[in-house]
Design a protein around this motif. Structure first.
Motif, PDB file in Angstrom:
ATOM      1  N   ILE A  17      29.310  25.979  26.668  1.00  0.00           N
ATOM      2  CA  ILE A  17      28.450  26.460  27.754  1.00  0.00           C
ATOM      3  C   ILE A  17      29.314  26.908  28.937  1.00  0.00           C
ATOM      4  CG2 ILE A  17      26.811  25.747  29.546  1.00  0.00           C
ATOM      5  CD1 ILE A  17      25.454  23.990  27.396  1.00  0.00           C
ATOM      6  N   VAL A  18      30.297  26.086  29.295  1.00  0.00           N
ATOM      7  CA  VAL A  18      31.190  26.420  30.415  1.00  0.00           C
ATOM      8  C   VAL A  18      32.014  27.660  30.090  1.00  0.00           C
ATOM      9  CG1 VAL A  18      33.141  25.611  31.811  1.00  0.00           C
ATOM     10  CG2 VAL A  18      31.294  24.026  31.227  1.00  0.00           C
ATOM     11  N   TYR A  19      32.563  27.706  28.856  1.00  0.00           N
ATOM     12  CA  TYR A  19      33.393  28.853  28.460  1.00  0.00           C
ATOM     13  C   TYR A  19      32.617  30.168  28.521  1.00  0.00           C
ATOM     14  CZ  TYR A  19      34.883  32.341  25.077  1.00  0.00           C
ATOM     15  OH  TYR A  19      35.168  33.527  24.455  1.00  0.00           O
ATOM     16  N   VAL A  20      31.437  30.201  27.924  1.00  0.00           N
ATOM     17  CA  VAL A  20      30.674  31.452  27.868  1.00  0.00           C
ATOM     18  C   VAL A  20      30.132  31.824  29.253  1.00  0.00           C
ATOM     19  CG1 VAL A  20      28.784  32.702  26.760  1.00  0.00           C
ATOM     20  CG2 VAL A  20      30.098  31.049  25.449  1.00  0.00           C
ATOM     21  N   SER A  21      29.828  30.833  30.080  1.00  0.00           N
ATOM     22  CA  SER A  21      29.422  31.127  31.458  1.00  0.00           C
ATOM     23  C   SER A  21      30.552  31.838  32.198  1.00  0.00           C
ATOM     24  CB  SER A  21      29.054  29.835  32.196  1.00  0.00           C
ATOM     25  OG  SER A  21      27.926  29.229  31.606  1.00  0.00           O
ATOM     26  N   LEU A  75      23.449  29.243  25.213  1.00  0.00           N
ATOM     27  CA  LEU A  75      23.110  28.698  26.526  1.00  0.00           C
ATOM     28  C   LEU A  75      24.074  29.192  27.601  1.00  0.00           C
ATOM     29  CD1 LEU A  75      22.240  25.001  25.582  1.00  0.00           C
ATOM     30  CD2 LEU A  75      20.645  26.779  26.311  1.00  0.00           C
ATOM     31  N   GLY A  76      25.336  29.355  27.225  1.00  0.00           N
ATOM     32  CA  GLY A  76      26.338  29.857  28.167  1.00  0.00           C
ATOM     33  C   GLY A  76      26.025  31.254  28.662  1.00  0.00           C
ATOM     34  N   VAL A  77      25.534  32.114  27.767  1.00  0.00           N
ATOM     35  CA  VAL A  77      25.151  33.476  28.155  1.00  0.00           C
ATOM     36  C   VAL A  77      24.024  33.435  29.182  1.00  0.00           C
ATOM     37  CG1 VAL A  77      24.115  35.635  27.347  1.00  0.00           C
ATOM     38  CG2 VAL A  77      25.906  34.547  25.995  1.00  0.00           C
ATOM     39  N   ILE A  78      23.020  32.594  28.919  1.00  0.00           N
ATOM     40  CA  ILE A  78      21.874  32.484  29.832  1.00  0.00           C
ATOM     41  C   ILE A  78      22.324  31.943  31.190  1.00  0.00           C
ATOM     42  CG2 ILE A  78      19.683  31.286  30.250  1.00  0.00           C
ATOM     43  CD1 ILE A  78      19.299  31.300  27.158  1.00  0.00           C
ATOM     44  N   GLU A  84      25.260  34.793  37.928  1.00  0.00           N
ATOM     45  CA  GLU A  84      25.515  36.127  38.483  1.00  0.00           C
ATOM     46  C   GLU A  84      24.338  36.606  39.320  1.00  0.00           C
ATOM     47  OE1 GLU A  84      25.772  40.223  39.227  1.00  0.00           O
ATOM     48  OE2 GLU A  84      24.241  39.383  37.911  1.00  0.00           O
ATOM     49  N   GLU A  85      23.114  36.316  38.869  1.00  0.00           N
ATOM     50  CA  GLU A  85      21.921  36.701  39.637  1.00  0.00           C
ATOM     51  C   GLU A  85      21.892  36.003  40.982  1.00  0.00           C
ATOM     52  OE1 GLU A  85      18.547  35.871  37.195  1.00  0.00           O
ATOM     53  OE2 GLU A  85      18.912  37.567  35.841  1.00  0.00           O
ATOM     54  N   LYS A  86      22.326  34.744  41.008  1.00  0.00           N
ATOM     55  CA  LYS A  86      22.354  34.000  42.267  1.00  0.00           C
ATOM     56  C   LYS A  86      23.445  34.541  43.201  1.00  0.00           C
ATOM     57  CE  LYS A  86      19.082  30.981  41.463  1.00  0.00           C
ATOM     58  NZ  LYS A  86      17.842  30.999  42.268  1.00  0.00           N
TER      59      LYS A  86
END
Length: 198
Positions: A17-21, A75-78, A84-86
């Motif tokens: 999750i952290v990696y893909v984020s 989940l990381g993509v989401i 990024e939206e924030k």
């Protein structure tokens, strides 16, 4: 052994999750021209990636680890997209066509700090007022709300410009002079003076 399996699945899930984020944010920063910040983030990204992939490859016989890796990726993509939206980096360009050219649209938007270029146009049912509005992305929803309050029937098209150069308004944004309540009054006075000389 069962508790170790749960721990392993949790670690793989969190790492991915952290990696893909990080990966998603880095890609967005790269597309927006923030290459140095993107390069800095990529250093952490690759370390996390090697750790997560190493855990999965060392335990390929455990199907739950592979599932955790896949779920963590999704989940990381989401999560990366939400972050990024924030952050709302960059600007948004909004094209607006008002069905009523008599509305004092341009002045009201400029008073709120938006950069507006307007011109008269002609549509299928008569005269129109066309506008191109530039705004930081973090004020995008506020801009839509303002437009709808001025003209609920306005036609709106929005897109994200790849490159912006020059202009009075962009300089003011980069100096942090727009959209601050304490500075809005002085900005309105400046705009009013400029409009009187045009």
């Amino acid at each position: 052994m069962l508790s170790n399996a749960y721990v392993m699945v949790s670690i793989i899930l969190i790492i991915n999750i952290v990696y893909v984020s990080f990966f998603t944010i880095r890609m967005i920063l790269t597309m927006k021209g923030r290459r140095y910040i993107a390069a800095f983030i990529s250093m952490f990204e690759v370390v996390i990636y090697v750790l997560g992939l190493g855990l999965v490859l060392d335990n390929l016989n455990q199907i739950q680890n592979l599932i955790a890796y896949a779920v963590g990726y999704g989940l990381g993509v989401i999560i990366g997209t939400k972050i990024e939206e924030k952050l709302a980096l960059g600007y948004i360009t909004v094209n607006v066509i008002s069905s009523n050219p008599d509305i004092d649209f341009t002045r009201r938007l400029r008073e709120k700090g938006y950069g507006v270029t307007s011109w008269f146009a002609y549509g299928m049912e008569g005269d129109r007022l066309a506008m191109q509005i530039l705004s930081p992305r973090k004020y995008e929803l506020k801009l839509y709300e303002t437009i709808k309050n001025i003209d609920p029937k306005a036609f709106i098209i929005a897109y994200e410009p790849k490159q912006i150069y020059g202009g009075f308004w962009v300089k003011q944004v980069r100096k942090g002079r727009l959209f601050h309540p304490k500075k809005e009054k002085s900005l309105r006075i400046q705009l009013h003076r400029m409009q009187r000389h045009i």
